[in-house]
Design an enzyme around this catalytic site. Sequence first.
Site, PDB file in Angstrom:
ATOM      1  N   ASN A  48       3.067   6.618   7.610  1.00  0.00           N
ATOM      2  CA  ASN A  48       2.230   6.509   6.690  1.00  0.00           C
ATOM      3  C   ASN A  48       1.473   5.450   6.570  1.00  0.00           C
ATOM      4  O   ASN A  48       1.713   4.610   5.418  1.00  0.00           O
ATOM      5  CB  ASN A  48       2.886   7.388   5.664  1.00  0.00           C
ATOM      6  CG  ASN A  48       1.836   7.517   4.230  1.00  0.00           C
ATOM      7  OD1 ASN A  48       1.800   7.117   3.424  1.00  0.00           O
ATOM      8  ND2 ASN A  48       0.869   8.400   4.630  1.00  0.00           N
ATOM      9  N   LEU A  49       1.020   4.753   7.607  1.00  0.00           N
ATOM     10  CA  LEU A  49       0.454   3.624   7.582  1.00  0.00           C
ATOM     11  C   LEU A  49      -0.604   3.086   6.528  1.00  0.00           C
ATOM     12  O   LEU A  49      -1.462   4.014   6.411  1.00  0.00           O
ATOM     13  CB  LEU A  49       0.208   2.941   9.149  1.00  0.00           C
ATOM     14  CG  LEU A  49       1.178   3.250  10.211  1.00  0.00           C
ATOM     15  CD1 LEU A  49       0.776   2.827  11.417  1.00  0.00           C
ATOM     16  CD2 LEU A  49       2.684   2.598   9.761  1.00  0.00           C
ATOM     17  N   ALA A  51      -1.140  -2.813   4.731  1.00  0.00           N
ATOM     18  CA  ALA A  51       0.139  -3.657   4.670  1.00  0.00           C
ATOM     19  C   ALA A  51       0.995  -3.662   5.981  1.00  0.00           C
ATOM     20  O   ALA A  51       1.149  -4.792   6.510  1.00  0.00           O
ATOM     21  CB  ALA A  51       1.071  -3.479   3.545  1.00  0.00           C
ATOM     22  N   HIS A  52       1.151  -2.372   6.553  1.00  0.00           N
ATOM     23  CA  HIS A  52       1.856  -2.477   7.906  1.00  0.00           C
ATOM     24  C   HIS A  52       0.797  -2.861   9.072  1.00  0.00           C
ATOM     25  O   HIS A  52       1.248  -3.728   9.632  1.00  0.00           O
ATOM     26  CB  HIS A  52       1.759  -0.863   8.200  1.00  0.00           C
ATOM     27  CG  HIS A  52       2.666  -0.026   7.288  1.00  0.00           C
ATOM     28  ND1 HIS A  52       2.345   0.813   6.451  1.00  0.00           N
ATOM     29  CD2 HIS A  52       4.071  -0.045   7.142  1.00  0.00           C
ATOM     30  CE1 HIS A  52       3.486   1.345   5.717  1.00  0.00           C
ATOM     31  NE2 HIS A  52       4.573   0.805   6.467  1.00  0.00           N
ATOM     32  N   LYS A  56       7.772  -8.603   2.542  1.00  0.00           N
ATOM     33  CA  LYS A  56       8.611  -9.261   1.206  1.00  0.00           C
ATOM     34  C   LYS A  56       8.305  -8.456   0.158  1.00  0.00           C
ATOM     35  O   LYS A  56       9.217  -8.468  -0.826  1.00  0.00           O
ATOM     36  CB  LYS A  56       7.865 -10.449   0.976  1.00  0.00           C
ATOM     37  CG  LYS A  56       8.178 -11.857   1.641  1.00  0.00           C
ATOM     38  CD  LYS A  56       7.923 -13.011   0.897  1.00  0.00           C
ATOM     39  CE  LYS A  56       7.878 -14.158   1.798  1.00  0.00           C
ATOM     40  NZ  LYS A  56       7.652 -15.527   0.914  1.00  0.00           N
ATOM     41  N   ASP A  62       9.701  -5.398   0.079  1.00  0.00           N
ATOM     42  CA  ASP A  62      10.988  -5.025   0.001  1.00  0.00           C
ATOM     43  C   ASP A  62      11.936  -6.198   0.275  1.00  0.00           C
ATOM     44  O   ASP A  62      12.564  -6.634   1.393  1.00  0.00           O
ATOM     45  CB  ASP A  62      11.250  -4.182   1.242  1.00  0.00           C
ATOM     46  CG  ASP A  62      10.553  -2.911   1.069  1.00  0.00           C
ATOM     47  OD1 ASP A  62      10.744  -2.002   0.162  1.00  0.00           O
ATOM     48  OD2 ASP A  62       9.514  -2.614   1.695  1.00  0.00           O
ATOM     49  N   GLN A 121      15.824  -5.915   1.232  1.00  0.00           N
ATOM     50  CA  GLN A 121      15.790  -5.394   2.346  1.00  0.00           C
ATOM     51  C   GLN A 121      15.700  -6.526   3.589  1.00  0.00           C
ATOM     52  O   GLN A 121      16.355  -6.555   4.354  1.00  0.00           O
ATOM     53  CB  GLN A 121      14.846  -4.000   2.442  1.00  0.00           C
ATOM     54  CG  GLN A 121      14.530  -3.871   4.123  1.00  0.00           C
ATOM     55  CD  GLN A 121      13.804  -2.737   4.574  1.00  0.00           C
ATOM     56  OE1 GLN A 121      14.028  -1.493   4.067  1.00  0.00           O
ATOM     57  NE2 GLN A 121      12.481  -2.890   4.765  1.00  0.00           N
ATOM     58  N   SER A 148       2.001   0.373  -0.783  1.00  0.00           N
ATOM     59  CA  SER A 148       3.003   1.171  -0.525  1.00  0.00           C
ATOM     60  C   SER A 148       2.724   2.469  -0.291  1.00  0.00           C
ATOM     61  O   SER A 148       1.781   3.263  -1.043  1.00  0.00           O
ATOM     62  CB  SER A 148       4.100   1.461  -2.043  1.00  0.00           C
ATOM     63  OG  SER A 148       5.031   2.244  -1.813  1.00  0.00           O
ATOM     64  N   SER A 149       3.627   3.246   0.610  1.00  0.00           N
ATOM     65  CA  SER A 149       3.289   4.732   0.807  1.00  0.00           C
ATOM     66  C   SER A 149       3.382   5.379  -0.558  1.00  0.00           C
ATOM     67  O   SER A 149       2.724   6.549  -0.263  1.00  0.00           O
ATOM     68  CB  SER A 149       4.102   5.250   2.103  1.00  0.00           C
ATOM     69  OG  SER A 149       3.921   4.372   3.124  1.00  0.00           O
TER      70      SER A 149
HETATM   71  O1  PAF Z   1      11.066  -0.515   5.247  1.00  0.00           O
HETATM   72  C1  PAF Z   1      10.981   0.513   5.834  1.00  0.00           C
HETATM   73  O2  PAF Z   1       9.878   1.154   6.219  1.00  0.00           O
HETATM   74  C2  PAF Z   1      12.363   0.940   6.340  1.00  0.00           C
HETATM   75  O3  PAF Z   1      13.289   0.623   5.383  1.00  0.00           O
HETATM   76  C3  PAF Z   1      12.749   0.588   7.742  1.00  0.00           C
HETATM   77  C4  PAF Z   1      12.895  -1.085   7.749  1.00  0.00           C
HETATM   78  C5  PAF Z   1      11.424   0.834   8.772  1.00  0.00           C
HETATM   79  C6  PAF Z   1      13.930   1.365   8.230  1.00  0.00           C
HETATM   80  O4  PAF Z   1      13.921   2.518   8.243  1.00  0.00           O
END
Ligand code: PAF
EC number: 6.3.2.1
Length: 280
Positions: free
Chosen positions: A28-29, A32-33, A146, A148, A151, A183-184
């Site tokens: 679901n780009l 940001a991706h 950043k 996340d 994460q 964000s998606s």
């Molecule tokens: O940030 C995300 O999209 C996910 O947590 C990741 C890092 C692809 C792991 O599934």
Amino acid sequence: MKVVDNIQELRDQLQGQLRVAFVPTMGNLHQAHLSLMKMARQHGDPLVASIFVNRLQFGPNEDFDRYPRTLLDDIAKMEQERDVYVLFAPSEKELYPEPQSFRVQPPDHLGRILEGEFRPDFFEGVCTVVLKLFSCVQPKVAVFGKKDYQQLMVVRSMCRQFQLPVEILAHETVREEDGLAMSSRNRFLSAEERAEAPALYQTLQRMQQQVREQVLDAHQIEAQACEHMRARGWDVDYMALRRQSDLLEPTAEQYAQGEPLVALAAARIGATRLIDNLEI
Ligand code: PAF
């Protein structure tokens, strides 16, 4: 761009490549991706992206089934940008051919706070899949956003402690014009909720300002921010001021001496849970 759904074929495609750059995603780009991919492409070659909606990181009451799966659209976006050499998009059966009984469990002081308090299995699921994806792709560099923040820290610590030969690069949060972090999950917002959504970032900015003014202490700032968001109709999980170095609370002394902090937020507007953060 080659689209590959099996691990052996991925390895064949990447054989002999010494500076593979990698951007893992759940698809679901959005812009940001694509920015993460652009950055990764500047630090390695070839660039591999992955799309895999990882069941392990979703809790029982979370939106795994509802998570948008838009592979054809995603492929079109990546083809247009021309940065990605291989898209790895495995099925669940390919990545988890048997129940995943070995898991990577982050330490409680990092994995059970903030997001981990509200999503207890989240970071275990993330670490487990990221380790598996790294094992498939064997990247030299990988880029995480950043947005996340926790994460990113958890993945960095995992790589450090397992001495994985991959450098983790951080990409700044990409925002809409009104400040909302991309964000998606934004696509779930109704028009009314979308109009309200930038309040989360604005509140983080206010927290940043309050830290700089040093009139209130960290707990007072957090409490005010929660109260403010609740008054606007948000269901708040946390509005927290933490040390950038380890996401723990600053001592009063550190706070007064200008320790680098990050304000982190997670709150629900309607049925959609948004997270955001701002470094101070
Ligand atoms: O940030 C995300 O999209 C996910 O947590 C990741 C890092 C692809 C792991 O599934």
